[in-house]
Design a protein around this motif. Structure first.
Motif, PDB file in Angstrom:
ATOM      1  N   PHE A  37       0.835  -1.204   0.000  1.00  0.00           N
ATOM      2  CA  PHE A  37       0.000   0.000   0.000  1.00  0.00           C
ATOM      3  C   PHE A  37       0.870   1.254   0.000  1.00  0.00           C
ATOM      4  O   PHE A  37       0.644   2.194  -0.772  1.00  0.00           O
ATOM      5  CB  PHE A  37      -0.914   0.001   1.223  1.00  0.00           C
ATOM      6  CG  PHE A  37      -1.687   1.279   1.402  1.00  0.00           C
ATOM      7  CD1 PHE A  37      -2.864   1.499   0.706  1.00  0.00           C
ATOM      8  CD2 PHE A  37      -1.224   2.276   2.254  1.00  0.00           C
ATOM      9  CE1 PHE A  37      -3.569   2.677   0.855  1.00  0.00           C
ATOM     10  CE2 PHE A  37      -1.921   3.455   2.405  1.00  0.00           C
ATOM     11  CZ  PHE A  37      -3.096   3.662   1.705  1.00  0.00           C
ATOM     12  N   ALA A  38       1.874   1.289   0.879  1.00  0.00           N
ATOM     13  CA  ALA A  38       2.752   2.455   0.961  1.00  0.00           C
ATOM     14  C   ALA A  38       3.534   2.634  -0.343  1.00  0.00           C
ATOM     15  O   ALA A  38       3.727   3.764  -0.815  1.00  0.00           O
ATOM     16  CB  ALA A  38       3.706   2.311   2.145  1.00  0.00           C
ATOM     17  N   PHE A  39       3.986   1.526  -0.927  1.00  0.00           N
ATOM     18  CA  PHE A  39       4.736   1.606  -2.182  1.00  0.00           C
ATOM     19  C   PHE A  39       3.867   2.168  -3.305  1.00  0.00           C
ATOM     20  O   PHE A  39       4.292   3.069  -4.047  1.00  0.00           O
ATOM     21  CB  PHE A  39       5.250   0.213  -2.567  1.00  0.00           C
ATOM     22  CG  PHE A  39       5.982   0.179  -3.883  1.00  0.00           C
ATOM     23  CD1 PHE A  39       7.346   0.421  -3.932  1.00  0.00           C
ATOM     24  CD2 PHE A  39       5.311  -0.085  -5.070  1.00  0.00           C
ATOM     25  CE1 PHE A  39       8.030   0.401  -5.136  1.00  0.00           C
ATOM     26  CE2 PHE A  39       5.985  -0.109  -6.281  1.00  0.00           C
ATOM     27  CZ  PHE A  39       7.343   0.133  -6.320  1.00  0.00           C
ATOM     28  N   LEU A  40       2.644   1.650  -3.449  1.00  0.00           N
ATOM     29  CA  LEU A  40       1.774   2.094  -4.530  1.00  0.00           C
ATOM     30  C   LEU A  40       1.374   3.554  -4.365  1.00  0.00           C
ATOM     31  O   LEU A  40       1.274   4.295  -5.346  1.00  0.00           O
ATOM     32  CB  LEU A  40       0.528   1.200  -4.597  1.00  0.00           C
ATOM     33  CG  LEU A  40       0.778  -0.260  -4.982  1.00  0.00           C
ATOM     34  CD1 LEU A  40      -0.534  -1.016  -5.052  1.00  0.00           C
ATOM     35  CD2 LEU A  40       1.512  -0.354  -6.315  1.00  0.00           C
ATOM     36  N   PHE A  41       1.136   3.972  -3.123  1.00  0.00           N
ATOM     37  CA  PHE A  41       0.811   5.380  -2.900  1.00  0.00           C
ATOM     38  C   PHE A  41       1.983   6.268  -3.317  1.00  0.00           C
ATOM     39  O   PHE A  41       1.809   7.257  -4.034  1.00  0.00           O
ATOM     40  CB  PHE A  41       0.473   5.631  -1.429  1.00  0.00           C
ATOM     41  CG  PHE A  41       0.345   7.100  -1.088  1.00  0.00           C
ATOM     42  CD1 PHE A  41      -0.847   7.763  -1.302  1.00  0.00           C
ATOM     43  CD2 PHE A  41       1.434   7.804  -0.576  1.00  0.00           C
ATOM     44  CE1 PHE A  41      -0.957   9.120  -1.019  1.00  0.00           C
ATOM     45  CE2 PHE A  41       1.332   9.155  -0.283  1.00  0.00           C
ATOM     46  CZ  PHE A  41       0.130   9.816  -0.510  1.00  0.00           C
ATOM     47  N   SER A  42       3.175   5.921  -2.876  1.00  0.00           N
ATOM     48  CA  SER A  42       4.354   6.725  -3.186  1.00  0.00           C
ATOM     49  C   SER A  42       4.635   6.722  -4.684  1.00  0.00           C
ATOM     50  O   SER A  42       5.045   7.736  -5.257  1.00  0.00           O
ATOM     51  CB  SER A  42       5.575   6.190  -2.424  1.00  0.00           C
ATOM     52  OG  SER A  42       5.318   6.134  -1.043  1.00  0.00           O
TER      53      SER A  42
END
Length: 281
Positions: free
Chosen positions: A207-212
């Motif tokens: 989730f954090a990777f895709l947001f960034s």
């Protein structure tokens, strides 16, 4: 009506809806292979397919007179990879520690847990100006470190709640047994709780990777220079007052989309399980 007929109708309707939603993406892929003379043609499949757009975007750069010019995107792609991986690791670590403290030690009580989640309700655009001021004060403005510092402000609340659900699925008896064997609370967290919550941890990191990876507005304001600009922000420069470079823009968009698609296909089964941890026992 027969159940088989209902199933066929539902399947056909689902496929029709899927095609409608996928059509813009398919059109983007088709445009990425079109030469400049076909960019404005209303056709999905290019008449004279070419790899020029990808070669310009990845290797040579492009010059289109008054319509604009651009360098290869490799540098910006590298920036996106560095920032996204760093944010995924940092957010997962901080979110795991926060979630474990809230769940096992009641840190801050119920109010603190709800307050963390409420932070996710704030639109990021509302706090952009304070973030710009803060990064300038700290000397992190217009740097990769500034983006790595800012993104967890957005992702940490929801990651914390992902991990609370993940740790709820870890039997407390195993942690108590480890403490009886002489493990410290931190050792219990690292060696017992975290491995058993690995699916939730992976979900949080993704989730954090895709947001960034996909964020556009924040890096546009916080990292305007070439040295720190990620690929999503740079893609906006394919459009200017004289026109839009549809071919290179589509090629860059395909490249931006590929990691998201690969990750989504590869982990969809684990992602659904990670999102439901703590709710299904």
């Amino acid at each position: 009506m027969d159940k088989r007929v209902i199933g066929i109708v539902v399947t056909l309707v689902s496929w029709a809806i899927g095609v409608i939603y996928l059509l813009p993406f398919l059109w983007m892929i088709g445009t990425s292979f079109k030469p400049i003379g076909e960019w404005g043609l209303p056709s999905l499949i290019p008449e004279s397919p070419t790899l020029r757009n990808y070669l310009e975007v990845l290797i040579t750069g492009g010059i289109y007179g008054v319509r604009g010019h651009f360098p290869p995107i490799v540098r910006y792609l590298f920036n996106s990879i560095v920032v996204s991986l760093s944010v995924a690791i940092l957010t997962s670590l901080l979110g795991s520690l926060t979630a474990y403290g809230i769940l096992r030690y009641r840190a801050g009580g119920t109010f603190f847990a709800n307050w963390i989640l409420s932070l996710r309700m704030i639109p990021p655009v509302v706090i952009l100006y304070p973030l710009v001021v803060l990064t300038k004060v700290l000397g992190l403005y217009n740097s990769l470190g500034g983006l790595v510092f800012v993104y967890p402000v957005i992702t940490l609340p929801i990651v914390t709640w992902f991990m609370i659900g993940a740790f709820k699925s870890v039997p407390r008896e195993t942690e108590e047994a480890a403490m009886l064997d002489g493990c410290t609370p931190f050792q219990v967290f690292i060696m017992i709780a975290l491995p058993q919550a690995s699916i939730g941890l992976a979900t949080s990191a993704i989730f954090a990777f895709l947001f960034s990876w996909s964020e556009f507005l924040i890096p546009l304001l916080l990292a305007p220079s070439e040295s720190a600009m990620p690929l999503t922000a740079f893609a906006g420069y394919f459009s200017n007052q004289y026109g839009i470079l549809w071919g290179p823009l589509s090629a860059a968009a395909v490249i931006i989309s590929l990691p998201v698609i690969v990750v989504a296909i590869g982990i969809q089964k684990y992602l659904v399980r990670g999102l439901t941890l703590g709710f299904i026992r």
